[in-house]
Design an enzyme around this catalytic site. Structure first.
Site, PDB file in Angstrom:
ATOM      1  N   ILE A 162       0.863  -1.187   0.000  1.00 43.49           N
ATOM      2  CA  ILE A 162       0.000   0.000   0.000  1.00 43.49           C
ATOM      3  C   ILE A 162       0.900   1.238   0.000  1.00 43.49           C
ATOM      4  O   ILE A 162       1.697   1.435   0.927  1.00 43.49           O
ATOM      5  CB  ILE A 162      -0.904   0.025   1.252  1.00 43.49           C
ATOM      6  CG1 ILE A 162      -1.731  -1.266   1.321  1.00 43.49           C
ATOM      7  CG2 ILE A 162      -1.792   1.250   1.261  1.00 43.49           C
ATOM      8  CD1 ILE A 162      -2.399  -1.500   2.665  1.00 43.49           C
TER       9      ILE A 162
ATOM     10  N   VAL B  96       3.314  13.344  -2.490  1.00 43.12           N
ATOM     11  CA  VAL B  96       3.406  14.375  -3.531  1.00 43.12           C
ATOM     12  C   VAL B  96       4.467  15.376  -3.054  1.00 43.12           C
ATOM     13  O   VAL B  96       4.941  15.282  -1.942  1.00 43.12           O
ATOM     14  CB  VAL B  96       2.033  15.058  -3.760  1.00 43.12           C
ATOM     15  CG1 VAL B  96       1.064  14.079  -4.385  1.00 43.12           C
ATOM     16  CG2 VAL B  96       1.467  15.617  -2.477  1.00 43.12           C
TER      17      VAL B  96
ATOM     18  N   ALA C 232       4.452  21.178   0.732  1.00 43.60           N
ATOM     19  CA  ALA C 232       4.813  22.462   1.307  1.00 43.60           C
ATOM     20  C   ALA C 232       4.416  22.458   2.778  1.00 43.60           C
ATOM     21  O   ALA C 232       3.507  21.730   3.173  1.00 43.60           O
ATOM     22  CB  ALA C 232       4.062  23.570   0.573  1.00 43.60           C
TER      23      ALA C 232
ATOM     24  N   LYS D 212      10.259  28.286   1.142  1.00 41.77           N
ATOM     25  CA  LYS D 212       8.934  28.820   0.807  1.00 41.77           C
ATOM     26  C   LYS D 212       8.703  30.071   1.655  1.00 41.77           C
ATOM     27  O   LYS D 212       8.635  29.974   2.882  1.00 41.77           O
ATOM     28  CB  LYS D 212       7.879  27.750   1.131  1.00 41.77           C
ATOM     29  CG  LYS D 212       6.458  28.254   1.192  1.00 41.77           C
ATOM     30  CD  LYS D 212       5.495  27.170   1.643  1.00 41.77           C
ATOM     31  CE  LYS D 212       4.121  27.754   1.896  1.00 41.77           C
ATOM     32  NZ  LYS D 212       3.186  26.768   2.472  1.00 41.77           N
TER      33      LYS D 212
ATOM     34  N   PRO E  62       2.218  35.768   3.103  1.00 42.48           N
ATOM     35  CA  PRO E  62       3.640  35.560   3.433  1.00 42.48           C
ATOM     36  C   PRO E  62       3.888  35.109   4.871  1.00 42.48           C
ATOM     37  O   PRO E  62       3.035  35.264   5.748  1.00 42.48           O
ATOM     38  CB  PRO E  62       4.212  36.968   3.238  1.00 42.48           C
ATOM     39  CG  PRO E  62       3.100  37.870   3.659  1.00 42.48           C
ATOM     40  CD  PRO E  62       1.793  37.160   3.369  1.00 42.48           C
TER      41      PRO E  62
ATOM     42  N   VAL F  28      -0.643  -5.191   7.960  1.00 40.69           N
ATOM     43  CA  VAL F  28      -1.501  -5.524   9.110  1.00 40.69           C
ATOM     44  C   VAL F  28      -2.814  -6.040   8.540  1.00 40.69           C
ATOM     45  O   VAL F  28      -3.494  -5.333   7.779  1.00 40.69           O
ATOM     46  CB  VAL F  28      -1.714  -4.279  10.005  1.00 40.69           C
ATOM     47  CG1 VAL F  28      -2.851  -4.514  10.992  1.00 40.69           C
ATOM     48  CG2 VAL F  28      -0.430  -3.925  10.735  1.00 40.69           C
TER      49      VAL F  28
ATOM     50  N   GLY G 268      -1.388  19.799   6.082  1.00 43.42           N
ATOM     51  CA  GLY G 268      -1.347  18.365   6.412  1.00 43.42           C
ATOM     52  C   GLY G 268      -0.210  18.022   7.366  1.00 43.42           C
ATOM     53  O   GLY G 268      -0.417  17.351   8.399  1.00 43.42           O
TER      54      GLY G 268
ATOM     55  N   TYR H 246      -9.795  29.163  19.261  1.00 46.89           N
ATOM     56  CA  TYR H 246      -8.800  28.241  19.813  1.00 46.89           C
ATOM     57  C   TYR H 246      -7.588  28.176  18.887  1.00 46.89           C
ATOM     58  O   TYR H 246      -7.706  28.422  17.686  1.00 46.89           O
ATOM     59  CB  TYR H 246      -9.391  26.826  19.950  1.00 46.89           C
ATOM     60  CG  TYR H 246     -10.579  26.787  20.859  1.00 46.89           C
ATOM     61  CD1 TYR H 246     -10.415  26.726  22.240  1.00 46.89           C
ATOM     62  CD2 TYR H 246     -11.871  26.830  20.331  1.00 46.89           C
ATOM     63  CE1 TYR H 246     -11.517  26.709  23.078  1.00 46.89           C
ATOM     64  CE2 TYR H 246     -12.975  26.812  21.163  1.00 46.89           C
ATOM     65  CZ  TYR H 246     -12.797  26.753  22.530  1.00 46.89           C
ATOM     66  OH  TYR H 246     -13.876  26.741  23.365  1.00 46.89           O
TER      67      TYR H 246
HETATM   68  C1  LIG Z   1      -3.252  15.793  -2.888  1.00 44.42           C
HETATM   69  C2  LIG Z   1      -2.573  16.029  -1.588  1.00 44.42           C
HETATM   70  C3  LIG Z   1      -1.658  17.058  -1.468  1.00 44.42           C
HETATM   71  C4  LIG Z   1      -1.051  17.305  -0.243  1.00 44.42           C
HETATM   72  N1  LIG Z   1      -0.196  18.356  -0.112  1.00 44.42           N
HETATM   73  C5  LIG Z   1       0.290  18.672   1.094  1.00 44.42           C
HETATM   74  C6  LIG Z   1       1.129  19.789   1.292  1.00 44.42           C
HETATM   75  O1  LIG Z   1       1.475  20.511   0.360  1.00 44.42           O
HETATM   76  N2  LIG Z   1       1.565  20.059   2.534  1.00 44.42           N
HETATM   77  C7  LIG Z   1       1.227  19.292   3.599  1.00 44.42           C
HETATM   78  O2  LIG Z   1       1.631  19.604   4.720  1.00 44.42           O
HETATM   79  N3  LIG Z   1       0.472  18.195   3.454  1.00 44.42           N
HETATM   80  C8  LIG Z   1      -0.006  17.876   2.233  1.00 44.42           C
HETATM   81  N4  LIG Z   1      -0.790  16.768   2.086  1.00 44.42           N
HETATM   82  C9  LIG Z   1      -0.997  15.901   3.238  1.00 44.42           C
HETATM   83  C10 LIG Z   1       0.157  14.951   3.386  1.00 44.42           C
HETATM   84  O3  LIG Z   1       0.357  14.239   2.206  1.00 44.42           O
HETATM   85  C11 LIG Z   1      -0.116  13.971   4.478  1.00 44.42           C
HETATM   86  O4  LIG Z   1      -0.524  14.666   5.601  1.00 44.42           O
HETATM   87  C12 LIG Z   1       1.137  13.228   4.819  1.00 44.42           C
HETATM   88  O5  LIG Z   1       1.765  12.696   3.695  1.00 44.42           O
HETATM   89  C13 LIG Z   1       0.851  12.133   5.803  1.00 44.42           C
HETATM   90  O6  LIG Z   1       0.255  11.060   5.229  1.00 44.42           O
HETATM   91  P1  LIG Z   1       0.081   9.794   6.171  1.00 44.42           P
HETATM   92  O7  LIG Z   1       1.411   9.347   6.607  1.00 44.42           O
HETATM   93  O8  LIG Z   1      -0.945  10.080   7.186  1.00 44.42           O
HETATM   94  O9  LIG Z   1      -0.577   8.742   5.174  1.00 44.42           O
HETATM   95  P2  LIG Z   1       0.019   7.962   3.917  1.00 44.42           P
HETATM   96  O10 LIG Z   1       1.057   8.710   3.222  1.00 44.42           O
HETATM   97  O11 LIG Z   1      -1.176   7.527   3.135  1.00 44.42           O
HETATM   98  O12 LIG Z   1       0.716   6.689   4.557  1.00 44.42           O
HETATM   99  C14 LIG Z   1      -0.037   5.579   5.021  1.00 44.42           C
HETATM  100  C15 LIG Z   1       0.900   4.471   5.454  1.00 44.42           C
HETATM  101  O13 LIG Z   1       0.139   3.434   6.039  1.00 44.42           O
HETATM  102  C16 LIG Z   1       0.532   2.209   5.506  1.00 44.42           C
HETATM  103  N5  LIG Z   1      -0.588   1.285   5.627  1.00 44.42           N
HETATM  104  C17 LIG Z   1      -1.885   1.469   5.280  1.00 44.42           C
HETATM  105  N6  LIG Z   1      -2.605   0.373   5.568  1.00 44.42           N
HETATM  106  C18 LIG Z   1      -1.743  -0.519   6.108  1.00 44.42           C
HETATM  107  C19 LIG Z   1      -1.861  -1.844   6.601  1.00 44.42           C
HETATM  108  N7  LIG Z   1      -3.032  -2.489   6.605  1.00 44.42           N
HETATM  109  N8  LIG Z   1      -0.756  -2.459   7.072  1.00 44.42           N
HETATM  110  C20 LIG Z   1       0.447  -1.841   7.093  1.00 44.42           C
HETATM  111  N9  LIG Z   1       0.622  -0.591   6.653  1.00 44.42           N
HETATM  112  C21 LIG Z   1      -0.458   0.051   6.158  1.00 44.42           C
HETATM  113  C22 LIG Z   1       0.952   2.501   4.079  1.00 44.42           C
HETATM  114  O14 LIG Z   1       1.795   1.513   3.556  1.00 44.42           O
HETATM  115  C23 LIG Z   1       1.682   3.832   4.310  1.00 44.42           C
HETATM  116  O15 LIG Z   1       3.000   3.563   4.748  1.00 44.42           O
HETATM  117  C24 LIG Z   1      -1.366  16.486   0.859  1.00 44.42           C
HETATM  118  C25 LIG Z   1      -2.258  15.425   0.723  1.00 44.42           C
HETATM  119  C26 LIG Z   1      -2.871  15.198  -0.484  1.00 44.42           C
HETATM  120  C27 LIG Z   1      -3.858  14.086  -0.589  1.00 44.42           C
HETATM  121  N1  LIG Z   2       2.234  29.070  12.603  1.00 39.25           N
HETATM  122  C1  LIG Z   2       2.572  29.923  11.562  1.00 39.25           C
HETATM  123  C2  LIG Z   2       1.365  30.009  10.668  1.00 39.25           C
HETATM  124  C3  LIG Z   2       1.587  31.010   9.618  1.00 39.25           C
HETATM  125  C4  LIG Z   2       1.947  32.311   9.772  1.00 39.25           C
HETATM  126  N2  LIG Z   2       2.097  32.871   8.540  1.00 39.25           N
HETATM  127  C5  LIG Z   2       1.815  31.955   7.609  1.00 39.25           C
HETATM  128  C6  LIG Z   2       1.862  32.031   6.249  1.00 39.25           C
HETATM  129  C7  LIG Z   2       1.540  30.900   5.546  1.00 39.25           C
HETATM  130 CL1  LIG Z   2       1.627  30.950   3.859  1.00 39.25          CL
HETATM  131  C8  LIG Z   2       1.169  29.727   6.179  1.00 39.25           C
HETATM  132  C9  LIG Z   2       1.135  29.641   7.550  1.00 39.25           C
HETATM  133  C10 LIG Z   2       1.473  30.764   8.266  1.00 39.25           C
HETATM  134  C11 LIG Z   2       3.841  29.536  10.813  1.00 39.25           C
HETATM  135  O1  LIG Z   2       3.983  28.438  10.294  1.00 39.25           O
HETATM  136  O2  LIG Z   2       4.702  30.393  10.727  1.00 39.25           O
END
Ligand SMILES: Cc1cc2nc3c(=O)[nH]c(=O)nc-3n(C[C@H](O)[C@H](O)[C@H](O)COP(=O)(O)OP(=O)(O)OC[C@H]3O[C@@H](n4cnc5c(N)ncnc54)[C@H](O)[C@@H]3O)c2cc1C
Ligand SMILES: N[C@H](Cc1c[nH]c2cc(Cl)ccc12)C(=O)O
Length: 516
Positions: A39, A44, A47, A75, A93, A199, A362, A452
């Site tokens: 899985i 991606v 940021a 950034k 910013p 799992v 995220g 909050y």
């Molecule tokens: C389109 C998109 C763009 C994003 N862009 C940003 C961004 O710019 N900035 C940002 O801060 N966040 C971004 N995020 C969020 C960010 O990708 C996630 O918060 C971060 O990658 C954490 O993902 P995760 O580890 O929770 O899940 P995942 O990356 O999905 O990892 C899940 C893990 O669980 C494991 N797993 C699942 N089921 C099982 C099982 N049954 N047994 C064993 N292992 C299992 C998989 O193998 C994998 O290792 C984005 C998300 C998306 C969808």
């Molecule tokens: N906790 C702050 C949140 C914050 C302050 N300014 C910005 C600008 C952008 Cl683009 C995203 C988040 C924040 C930090 O991360 O500095």
């Protein structure tokens, strides 16, 4: 003590949690990470918030340790392109809001700023983004003498303890999959057990607590505390423990994304020091410049656009460079688990909750959750108050960010498609309509935003309101009765300093190329 911790999932959330818990508790806890090689992760180009520097500092890592390994860049802002009308852009910013005579400079700008660009008039970073500058000089020094460099200056455990005191001037872009790999090395070096397996079953005891998880090839993994980092699947928190998922779809309808990783000649193209969010027919496209490629993707609502049309639009946007790149279609679960900590299971990352990545929240959610986990870590008696405090803090962060994102759509002037017209009349989260009403007569401040901690300071709200251009805003009447000399001087100083920095700072490519 609950000192045997089993983390299920090895994406960004799994490895950030494992490495942070090791940094916090060292050998006083045993940590196991089990991750499937079948899985995939959501990897991606990503940021962050600037606050993530506290995470790296907690682990004792310098930029030079992890940035090259993750093709990371700086950034300085999010650039919003075409949200008001085609050709228009503004920046949100990372820069402390200045105030004059007790009023934020943005309020003075509303009364009569020197140009029609609030972002360039009030913040240095907007000009540095337009000029594509690095915030560091080639010798590594940071742009301003007035910017605090260290994170060790305070003993604070959590990000919320820093908010409002200082504003660091940049965050990062990086390849999330590479960061997870880097942190895996960090954690395993410090004694974390790494099991690569699926799992297949979560065994509960008679109280409904997780007793162990069953893997395909490594038998049972027992622990005291289980951390669900299984992404949108929520294998433990939602599937095994049945915790309901609360959708945010009524207020944030984007539920899908299609992503491309596009290798590019960054020397020729340059590396913009910002994330760009470009508004499109039924959503927006992110552009995240990394060292050697860009990560890009279209975030959209399936109610308005099909995946095929989204991919076509994204390819058209990127151009021929993406011709041979395979697209990654992602269905996003928008909302949060009602509680992220249930019995002895804590969900971190996408299993806990997610909102569209418009403001890069995220990884901030993950960082915040881990800080709270350390702060409210359970003792032998599993005191319910600690769990409740954790759930409240995590819930507030996601609910607050939900409001902040909803504001972008309500405030955007763009109205050329049904998607954008509907955005103006879509429901807002409970309580937000009243808050918004107040912001129109008095720009948001700490007393009038979501009450909050949720990571976003009031000036972030002001930037969105001023930049999106779709709502009528008024300056504080008191400003008509106060001498504006100091405000005008402040605008001049910003312009002069921005010009000087744009002339003297290197561009991002020059800065990062010296380390390769
Ligand atoms: C389109 C998109 C763009 C994003 N862009 C940003 C961004 O710019 N900035 C940002 O801060 N966040 C971004 N995020 C969020 C960010 O990708 C996630 O918060 C971060 O990658 C954490 O993902 P995760 O580890 O929770 O899940 P995942 O990356 O999905 O990892 C899940 C893990 O669980 C494991 N797993 C699942 N089921 C099982 C099982 N049954 N047994 C064993 N292992 C299992 C998989 O193998 C994998 O290792 C984005 C998300 C998306 C969808
Ligand atoms: N906790 C702050 C949140 C914050 C302050 N300014 C910005 C600008 C952008 Cl683009 C995203 C988040 C924040 C930090 O991360 O500095």
């Amino acid at each position: 003590m609950p000192d045997r911790i089993v983390i299920v999932g090895g994406g960004t959330a799994g490895w950030m949690t494992a490495s942070y818990l090791k940094a916090a508790f060292d050998d006083r806890v045993q940590v196991t990470v089990v991750e499937s090689d079948r899985i995939g992760t959501i990897g991606v180009g990503e940021a962050t918030f600037s606050d993530i520097r506290h995470f790296f500092a907690y682990l004792g890592l310098e930029e030079s340790d992890w940035m090259p390994a993750c093709n990371a860049t700086y950034k300085l802002a999010v650039r919003f392109q075409d949200w008001r009308e085609p050709g228009h852009h503004f920046y949100h910013p990372f820069e402390q809001m200045r105030s004059v005579e007790g009023f934020p400079l943005t309020d003075w700008w509303l009364r009569g700023g020197p140009t029609d660009r609030f972002d360039r008039d009030c913040f240095l970073m907007a000009s540095l983004c337009d000029a594509e500058r690095s915030p560091r000089r080639l010798d590594g020094s940071l742009l301003g003498r007035d910017v605090p460099e260290g994170v060790a200056e305070s003993n604070a455990l959590t990000m919320s303890e820093h908010q409002g005191k200082t504003q660091f001037p940049y965050a990062y872009h990086f390849e999330a999959a590479k960061l997870a790999q880097y942190l895996c090395g960090y954690a395993v070096d410090r004694g974390v057990r790494h099991v690569v397996d699926d799992v297949v079953h979560v065994a509960l005891d008679s109280r409904g607590w997780v007793d162990h998880v069953v893997t395909k090839e490594h038998g049972e993994l027992h622990g005291d505390l289980f951390v669900d980092c299984t992404g949108f699947r929520g294998v433990l928190i939602n599937q095994a423990l049945g915790e309901p998922f609360q959708s945010f779809q009524d207020t944030l309808p984007n539920d899908s994304a299609v992503a491309l990783q596009v290798p590019l000649d960054m020397e020729a193209r340059g590396i913009r020091p910002c994330t760009t969010a470009t508004a499109r027919e039924a959503g927006w496209i992110w552009t995240i410049p990394l060292f050697g490629r860009i990560g890009t993707g279209y975030v959209y609502a399936r109610d308005y656009l099909s995946p095929e049309d989204a991919e076509r639009a994204l390819r058209e946007f990127v151009g021929l460079e993406a011709e041979h790149v395979e697209a990654n279609h992602i269905r996003m679960r928008i909302g949060r688990s009602r509680r992220s900590w249930v019995n002895n299971c804590v969900a971190v990352g996408l299993s806990s909750g997610f909102v569209e990545p418009l403001e890069s929240t995220g990884i901030f959610f993950i960082h915040h959750a881990i800080e709270q986990l350390v702060k409210f870590f359970p003792g032998d008696d599993w005191d319910l108050s600690l769990r409740d405090l954790y759930n409240e803090a995590v819930g507030h962060v996601m609910d607050g960010v939900r409001e902040f994102l909803a504001l972008h759509y309500r405030a955007a002037a763009r109205n050329d498609t049904q998607y954008w017209r509907d955005a103006k009349v879509r429901a807002l989260p409970d309580g937000m309509e009243e808050r918004l009403e107040r912001w129109l007569t008095h720009l948001p401040d700490s007393e009038t935003i979501y009450p909050y901690y949720h990571g976003l300071p009031p000036y972030s709200y002001a930037c969105v309101l001023l930049g999106m251009g779709g709502l009528p805003l008024r300056h504080s009447p008191a400003l008509d009765l106060i001498d504006d000399t100091a405000a005008r001087k402040q605008f001049e100083q910003i312009r002069d300093r921005a010009d000087e920095l744009a002339r003297t700072l290197p561009n991002q490519y020059e800065y990062f190329a010296q380390f390769r």
